[in-house]
Enzyme design. Structure first.
Site, PDB file in Angstrom:
ATOM      1  N   ASP A  71      69.537  -1.658 -18.526  1.00  0.00           N
ATOM      2  CA  ASP A  71      68.919  -0.648 -17.674  1.00  0.00           C
ATOM      3  C   ASP A  71      68.188  -1.397 -16.576  1.00  0.00           C
ATOM      4  O   ASP A  71      67.169  -2.068 -16.804  1.00  0.00           O
ATOM      5  CB  ASP A  71      67.968   0.264 -18.469  1.00  0.00           C
ATOM      6  N   ASP A 109      70.043  16.568 -19.430  1.00  0.00           N
ATOM      7  CA  ASP A 109      70.102  16.305 -17.981  1.00  0.00           C
ATOM      8  C   ASP A 109      71.216  17.129 -17.365  1.00  0.00           C
ATOM      9  O   ASP A 109      71.210  17.396 -16.160  1.00  0.00           O
ATOM     10  CB  ASP A 109      70.465  14.845 -17.658  1.00  0.00           C
ATOM     11  N   ASP A 138      68.185   2.880 -14.262  1.00  0.00           N
ATOM     12  CA  ASP A 138      67.187   3.782 -14.849  1.00  0.00           C
ATOM     13  C   ASP A 138      65.918   3.614 -14.015  1.00  0.00           C
ATOM     14  O   ASP A 138      64.923   3.040 -14.450  1.00  0.00           O
ATOM     15  CB  ASP A 138      66.957   3.436 -16.324  1.00  0.00           C
ATOM     16  N   HIS A 154      71.609  12.164 -20.497  1.00  0.00           N
ATOM     17  CA  HIS A 154      71.140  12.809 -21.733  1.00  0.00           C
ATOM     18  C   HIS A 154      71.763  14.209 -21.733  1.00  0.00           C
ATOM     19  O   HIS A 154      71.994  14.783 -20.661  1.00  0.00           O
ATOM     20  CB  HIS A 154      69.629  13.024 -21.754  1.00  0.00           C
ATOM     21  N   GLU A 192      66.286  -2.792 -21.143  1.00  0.00           N
ATOM     22  CA  GLU A 192      65.684  -2.329 -19.885  1.00  0.00           C
ATOM     23  C   GLU A 192      64.602  -3.321 -19.452  1.00  0.00           C
ATOM     24  O   GLU A 192      63.704  -3.665 -20.238  1.00  0.00           O
ATOM     25  CB  GLU A 192      65.083  -0.931 -20.047  1.00  0.00           C
TER      26      GLU A 192
HETATM   27  C1  XLS Z   1      62.630   5.870 -21.201  1.00  0.00           C
HETATM   28  C2  XLS Z   1      63.986   5.382 -21.398  1.00  0.00           C
HETATM   29  C3  XLS Z   1      65.091   6.426 -21.386  1.00  0.00           C
HETATM   30  C4  XLS Z   1      66.348   5.873 -21.976  1.00  0.00           C
HETATM   31  C5  XLS Z   1      67.361   6.907 -22.351  1.00  0.00           C
HETATM   32  O1  XLS Z   1      61.696   5.097 -21.041  1.00  0.00           O
HETATM   33  O2  XLS Z   1      64.201   4.363 -20.446  1.00  0.00           O
HETATM   34  O3  XLS Z   1      65.287   6.907 -20.108  1.00  0.00           O
HETATM   35  O4  XLS Z   1      66.977   4.958 -21.122  1.00  0.00           O
HETATM   36  O5  XLS Z   1      66.854   7.865 -23.201  1.00  0.00           O
HETATM   37 CA    CA Z   2      66.036   3.231 -20.010  1.00  0.00          CA
HETATM   38 CA    CA Z   3      62.000   3.268 -18.761  1.00  0.00          CA
END
Ligand code: XLS
Ligand code: CA
Ligand code: CA
Length: 437
Positions: free
Chosen positions: A295, A103, A337, A100, A267
């Site tokens: 993710d 970050d 992640d 991000h 994710e």
């Molecule tokens: C949060 C998300 C975030 C995204 C990117 O829950 O997983 O980290 O992957 O903004």
């Molecule tokens: Ca994520």
């Molecule tokens: Ca997450």
């Protein structure tokens, strides 16, 4: 100066190894179904967790030291994170990172100063990239942490906040292109609502689509040829988030004419929060031609929130890789992640966590390929639908019949036989027999 002097490059030593700083399954050059493991599994380091998160939770402060020898909140610290990140990736053989905007540098009060800092750090990252094959997997803008985004970014009630979000997206796209990014992510962290009593849902969703269209137009104008991704998540931080799951996000993209430029970043922990399996959201994305990136993490059903744990569940990783192999691979990659548990606060733990995640997906890849080569699952599915191969099935599939004709057919038939057994328990035995042979 090394940030991890006590850790050497992590070697592959095979399943029998007891060396905690070695891979048991991830063997980058091993060829599986005609491709190297490293090509099947473009792993990425998540800048925020690995170089930022230090254990703070709702009940307590940091347990780990992520200062990397510099004062947090300074540009010196931002650079120390770059040094640490590149050394970390090189020692593990990881070729990608995700970030991000905030970050990378501490956010300033004024966006002009934040952007100047981002230019400085991205120049430094570019320098570090020279002579390595490390690249950005995807970039994104953090449009959820700052209080300005309490009511969302694209979905905010404030037109000024919307404009500020647009500026952040523009800059994050510039950075993604500059760092060779394969993709750009929209995770709608606060694009949702706490109560419908104060929410114009239609207006908010239309505005999110407007922001995404502007991002596509701008991205393409600066030479970004990669994919945009929506990363679905049903809730947390908001009670209800608009990108609830893959099916909802895909419907949104189609409704607003964004489906040619966007795919899904799925994710695992978000899929399970939505009440699905990880495999479900991967399959939904794949059958729509939208499985872009992953993710790689896992949640904990006993906790039930977004715990972002390093993945160790080999069943889930195998079924994930089964979907990925069947869909022909990802255009994106596998971004960890994931964060260490709070009591795992040492430098060794950072490496153990990535070794765990990389080995889990490598084992998942090996087992998924064996499942496909074994062929029993495919064969069962093929036979399950065999009745459709006949004349009647073909007529229905080709749209060459109607209800009246089918009713006449049913009259003649009297009643159909029961459809064949689903054989779930047998198929689960097949899965176990491949996993544990
Ligand atoms: C949060 C998300 C975030 C995204 C990117 O829950 O997983 O980290 O992957 O903004
Ligand atoms: Ca994520
Ligand atoms: Ca997450």
């Amino acid at each position: 100066m090394s940030k991890f002097p006590e850790i050497n490059r992590i070697p592959y030593e095979g399943p029998q190894s007891k060396n905690p700083l070695a891979f048991r399954y991830y063997d980058a050059d091993r060829v599986i179904m005609g491709k190297k493991m490293s090509e099947h599994l473009p792993f990425a380091m998540a800048w925020w967790h690995n170089l930022g998160a230090a254990g703070t939770d709702m009940f307590g402060r940091d347990t780990a030291d992520k200062s990397f020898g510099a004062q947090p909140g300074t540009m010196e610290h931002a650079k120390a994170k770059v040094d640490a990140g590149f050394e970390f990736m090189e020692k593990l053989g990881i070729k990608y990172f995700c970030f991000h905007d905030v970050d990378l540098v501490p956010e300033a009060d004024d966006i002009k100063e934040t952007n100047r800092r981002l230019d400085e750090i991205s120049d430094y990252i570019l320098e570090m990239m020279q002579g390595t094959d490390i690249r950005c997997l995807w970039g994104t803008a953090n449009m959820f942490s700052n209080p300005r985004f309490m009511n969302g970014a694209g979905s905010t009630n404030s037109v000024d906040v919307f404009a500020f979000a647009a500026a952040q997206v523009k800059k994050a796209l510039d950075l993604t292109v500059k760092l060779g990014g394969r993709g750009y992510v929209f995770w709608g962290g606060r694009e949702g609502y706490e109560t419908l009593l104060n929410t114009d849902m239609k207006f908010e969703q239309e505005n999110i689509a407007k922001l995404m269209h502007m991002a596509v137009d701008y991205g393409r104008s600066i030479g970004f040829t990669g994919d945009f991704y929506i990363e679905p998540k049903p809730k947390e931080p908001m009670k209800h988030q608009y990108d609830f799951d893959a099916a909802t996000a895909i419907g949104f993209l189609k409704q607003y004419g964004l489906d040619k430029d966007f795919k899904m970043n799925i994710e695992a922990n978000h899929a399970t929060l939505a009440g699905h399996t990880f495999q479900h959201d991967l399959r939904v994305s794949a059958i729509n031609g939208m499985l872009g990136s992953i993710d790689a993490n896992q949640g904990d059903p006993l906790l039930g929130w977004d715990t972002d744990e390093f993945p160790f569940n080999v069943y889930d990783a195998t079924l994930c890789m089964y979907e990925v192999l069947k869909s022909g691979g990802l255009t994106g990659g596998f971004n960890f992640d994931s964060k260490n548990r709070r009591p795992s606060y040492t430098v060794e733990d950072m490496f153990y966590a990535y070794i765990l995640g990389m080995d889990t997906f490598a084992l998942g890849l090996i087992k998924a390929a064996e499942l496909i080569e074994d062929g029993r699952l495919d064969q069962f599915v093929e036979e399950k639908y065999a009745s459709w191969k006949g004349e009647l099935g073909q007529k229905i599939r080709n749209g060459e019949t109607n209800l009246a004709e089918l009713a006449a057919y049913a009259d003649e038939m009297g009643k159909p036989e029961l459809p064949g057994s689903g054989r779930q328990e047998y198929l689960e035995t097949v899965l176990n027999s491949v996993l544990f042979k």
